[in-house]
Every structure is written in C-alpha cells, then in structure tokens.
Design an enzyme around this catalytic site. Structure first.
Site, PDB file in Angstrom:
ATOM      1  N   ASP A   1      26.049  51.317  20.039  1.00  0.00           N
ATOM      2  CA  ASP A   1      26.934  52.452  19.926  1.00  0.00           C
ATOM      3  C   ASP A   1      28.230  52.015  20.397  1.00  0.00           C
ATOM      4  O   ASP A   1      28.269  51.529  21.699  1.00  0.00           O
ATOM      5  CB  ASP A   1      26.358  53.355  20.660  1.00  0.00           C
ATOM      6  CG  ASP A   1      26.968  54.574  20.732  1.00  0.00           C
ATOM      7  OD1 ASP A   1      28.418  54.677  20.378  1.00  0.00           O
ATOM      8  OD2 ASP A   1      26.683  55.818  21.031  1.00  0.00           O
TER       9      ASP A   1
ATOM     10  N   TYR B   1      22.658  56.491  33.488  1.00  0.00           N
ATOM     11  CA  TYR B   1      22.802  57.039  32.124  1.00  0.00           C
ATOM     12  C   TYR B   1      23.941  56.897  31.424  1.00  0.00           C
ATOM     13  O   TYR B   1      24.958  57.164  31.808  1.00  0.00           O
ATOM     14  CB  TYR B   1      22.481  58.307  32.033  1.00  0.00           C
ATOM     15  CG  TYR B   1      22.497  58.869  30.531  1.00  0.00           C
ATOM     16  CD1 TYR B   1      21.474  58.674  29.548  1.00  0.00           C
ATOM     17  CD2 TYR B   1      23.360  59.694  30.190  1.00  0.00           C
ATOM     18  CE1 TYR B   1      21.474  59.056  28.244  1.00  0.00           C
ATOM     19  CE2 TYR B   1      23.465  60.096  28.839  1.00  0.00           C
ATOM     20  CZ  TYR B   1      22.640  59.759  27.838  1.00  0.00           C
ATOM     21  OH  TYR B   1      22.496  60.477  26.482  1.00  0.00           O
TER      22      TYR B   1
ATOM     23  N   LYS C   1      21.652  56.771  25.088  1.00  0.00           N
ATOM     24  CA  LYS C   1      20.173  56.301  24.887  1.00  0.00           C
ATOM     25  C   LYS C   1      20.111  55.028  24.040  1.00  0.00           C
ATOM     26  O   LYS C   1      21.062  54.544  23.356  1.00  0.00           O
ATOM     27  CB  LYS C   1      19.539  57.681  23.958  1.00  0.00           C
ATOM     28  CG  LYS C   1      18.193  57.991  24.362  1.00  0.00           C
ATOM     29  CD  LYS C   1      18.183  58.208  25.795  1.00  0.00           C
ATOM     30  CE  LYS C   1      16.523  58.623  26.346  1.00  0.00           C
ATOM     31  NZ  LYS C   1      16.748  58.854  28.031  1.00  0.00           N
TER      32      LYS C   1
HETATM   33  P1  13P Z   1      23.822  58.503  22.082  1.00  0.00           P
HETATM   34  O1  13P Z   1      22.781  57.882  22.924  1.00  0.00           O
HETATM   35  O2  13P Z   1      23.503  58.628  20.784  1.00  0.00           O
HETATM   36  O3  13P Z   1      25.136  58.070  22.282  1.00  0.00           O
HETATM   37  O4  13P Z   1      23.786  60.112  22.813  1.00  0.00           O
HETATM   38  C1  13P Z   1      24.041  60.374  23.989  1.00  0.00           C
HETATM   39  C2  13P Z   1      24.306  61.804  24.199  1.00  0.00           C
HETATM   40  O5  13P Z   1      24.234  61.983  25.585  1.00  0.00           O
HETATM   41  C3  13P Z   1      23.774  62.773  23.305  1.00  0.00           C
HETATM   42  O6  13P Z   1      24.028  64.023  23.839  1.00  0.00           O
HETATM   43 MG    MG Z   2      26.861  57.865  21.648  1.00  0.00          MG
HETATM   44 MG    MG Z   3      23.120  56.890  19.497  1.00  0.00          MG
END
Ligand code: 13P
Ligand code: MG
Ligand code: MG
Ligand code: 13P
Length: 366
Positions: free
Chosen positions: A13, A229, A232
């Site tokens: 990402d 964090y 994801k």
């Molecule tokens: P991603 O991991 O797809 O960037 O999503 C992060 C997020 O906090 C979605 O609410």
């Molecule tokens: Mg993202």
């Molecule tokens: Mg993502």
C-alpha cells in the site's frame, strides 16, 4: 538460465484514493511503465499490475528463483516511485507500507507482502492469484485448508488418483519465527489446532507429497514488523490448479462462504470477506467489508495469458449478499466485541494511547 519459472507477487500500500478505498490510476500506470521497461531489458518474462482496494500488486514471472535480489530491489524501487506519485497527488497514507528507508538485499521484512514460487511449468499451467484488502495475512488459512484438505470442498481429494495422497502444509508461527510441516490427511487434527489461530500460525506454502509446490502465501504481518498499527497486511496468495492440484473451481469454492476475518475499519474489526470482481475491489462501507479478488492466468513459457476475473461470476452473488447481511449484523455491535477485535489484538492499534491517557484514573477497588 534454468528451465524453471518463478511467479513473484509483491504488493504494498503506497497510498490510497480516496482514503483507503482504492487505487489511483496513475500508480498503476507508473508500475506498468516500469515493468514494461524491465520486460524489454529481459529482467522479467511477463508482468501484470493490479490493485485490490488501496494495495498495489506486482505480478511478475522470471527465471531468477524466489528471494532474488534484483527482482526484490526492482519491486522496492517501483513502490518508491509510485509512492512519490502518491505524495504528489496527496493520496492518503502515501508510502504507508514502506517501513524502511533503504533496500538491503531482500524486500521481506520491509513492509511489502511477498508470495513467490518456483516450479517447472507443466504443459498447461493454470494459476490463480488471490489478493485481499482490509484483512490480515491469516485470511488464507481457512480457504487453503478447504482447497487442499477438505473433500467436502475439493472432490478431487476423494475421487482423483493424482490428489488422493493429500498434501503437505508448511505452517509459520509468525510471532516466534518458527516453522513446522504437517502432512494431510494424516495429521489433520494437529494442523487444525494451529491454523485455527490465524493471527499467529499461518499457512506459508503447500506441497504435494512428492514435494511439488502447489500454493504460497504472503505471511508478512505489518504490525509485527512495525511494532504498531500502520495498516493491515492485505495478503496475496498464489495457487496452482488442475492435475495434481485442486481444479480451478475447487480453489474458488471456499470463497462462497463469507469467512469472518480480522481487518475492516482501522484494522480493528472482524468482518466478512467478500469475493468481488476487480472493478468492485473498492472497500467503502466502514472501509470495507474486506475484499478478495481472484485473477486466473494460463502460463505459456512463463508468459501470463490472462487475467480472467474469476469472481466476476453470478455464482458468487449469494456470497456477496450474505456478506452484506453479516455486515449489517456486525456493524450494529458498534464498538463492542466480537465486532471490535479482542483487547490483545487491539494492542497494535491506536487504543493503547487512549489507555495511557486514563492510566492514572484507575483506583484500586479496596
Ligand atoms: P489498509 O490497511 O487497507 O490501508 O486500511 C487501513 C485502515 O485503517 C482502514 O480503515
Ligand atoms: Mg491504506
Ligand atoms: Mg489495503
Ligand atoms: P484435471 O484432473 O484435468 O485437473 O480436471 C479435473 C476437472 O475436470 C475439473 O473439473
């Protein structure tokens, strides 16, 4: 140059459009241009760039084997330049998954997810590449179990002589950096003890009993690498099909069940995984629900013939409907478990900061 082909799926990402919902076309174009150049220079045989939600996926074929420095470095540099484009466009979370400043030989452990396998191409080599957004690396455990170990899903396990011996599962303990191999069906119950806890024990790869690779997944867990964090994992999975492996339809079948996975809003909720066509891999409701896409290719001398958009099929309509029903139910729990992740998993979210603020307010009961 060996005879073997390597399929490398490397993803990151590097910026979302809008928010975390999708991919800006300029990033796809940038990655396509770079990989076209690499193909001209014969660094790779073929490539396909795609996106699942806000994750950019580089699908490449080459003859350099897995964990190849040149392929990893090139991927890292592509993510860096896409990340520059993302910064220029003010995209959300630009450079989100690039956790290191400099490349040092292997992209593993630097943030991006990696699923690579090397094998001798069969006369006909159908492969499926599954990509997910708004979920964690453990999301492949249940579908992989069904594909390669459950005869109620995969008829071939019972009725095809070439699959009847079962498969070998390599499971990683991503918290303790250990691995173990289980034979199925002989050790099914031992296998299930661990892979049922998909936050820690992840199926890395699956082999036939004569050690031919059938599946490989990305097991990188961003929070464990970053210690907090940052987004994801949004994992990738490569599955070889037909012959001694599950048929294409057997590999797709597990996704008719909207599996409840970790992810969704702020990576902090459980939600159902929705199989969608590539065009609909744009999670918006509560930043979800989590999505999975499946790209089908036939390999021909390492060339990627395809993709076919495998979930673009009314056969998956009911799974999508069920996902929406389950989403309604879970969403109504708001900030309550089991919609929100249990406290242990929340350690890697923004929650600890709130807890710290209130630390001094807790008084002993007696
Ligand atoms: P991603 O991991 O797809 O960037 O999503 C992060 C997020 O906090 C979605 O609410
Ligand atoms: Mg993202
Ligand atoms: Mg993502
Ligand atoms: P193969 O055994 O050739 O993979 O085909 C099985 C089949 O017909 C799948 O539906």
């Amino acid at each position: 140059m060996g005879k073997k082909i390597t399929v490398s799926v490397i993803k990151a990402d590097v910026g979302g459009y809008v928010g975390h919902s999708a991919m800006h076309p300029d990033l796809i174009e940038e990655a396509n241009n770079r990989l076209e150049g690499a193909q001209h220079q014969e660094k790779i045989i073929d490539y396909h760039v795609t996106a699942c939600g806000d994750d950019l996926e580089l699908i490449m074929t080459h003859r350099n084997g897995t964990d190849n420095r040149d392929i990893h470095q090139m991927s890292w540099e592509i993510f860096e330049s896409c990340s520059d484009t993302a910064h220029r466009l003010g995209l959300y979370g630009a450079g989100q998954d690039l956790l290191s400043d400099a490349f040092s030989g292997n992209i593993r452990g630097m943030g991006p997810g990696v699923a690579e396998m090397e094998f001798e191409e069969r006369e006909s080599e159908p492969i499926l590449i599954f990509l997910a957004d708004k979920t964690s690396a453990g999301a492949w455990n249940l579908p992989l179990y069904k594909m390669f170990a459950d005869p109620f899903n995969t008829a071939g396990l019972a009725i095809s002589p070439s699959m009847h011996a079962g498969f070998r599962f390599e499971v990683h303990d991503v918290k303790n950096h250990k691995r173990i191999i289980f034979d199925a069906p002989e050790e099914l119950y031992d296998l299930l003890v661990f892979i049922g806890a998909a936050g820690q024990y992840l199926i890395k790869s699956i082999y036939t009993k004569d050690n031919e690779i059938g599946a490989v997944s990305s097991t990188e867990r961003l929070a464990l690498i970053a210690g907090k964090y940052v987004g994801k994992d949004d994992p990738a999975l490569v599955v070889r099909c037909q012959g001694k492996f599950p048929a294409v339809g057997e590999a797709l079948e597990p996704f008719t069940m909207p599996q409840i996975v970790e992810g969704w809003m702020r990576g902090s909720h459980y939600g159902p995984l929705m199989p969608v066509p590539v065009q609909q891999a744009t999670p918006s409701r509560f930043d979800g629900p989590p999505r999975v896409i499946a790209l089908g290719f036939q390999l021909a001398g390492g060339h990627l013939v395809g993709p076919r958009d495998m979930f673009d099929d009314p056969g998956f309509d009911r799974a999508r409907e069920k996902t929406n029903e389950l989403s309604d139910l879970l969403r109504r729990h708001g900030p309550f478990e089991p919609h929100r992740l249990p406290m242990e998993a929340m350690e890697y979210t923004t929650l600890p900061d709130v807890m710290k603020k209130l630390e001094g307010r807790w008084e002993p009961l007696d």
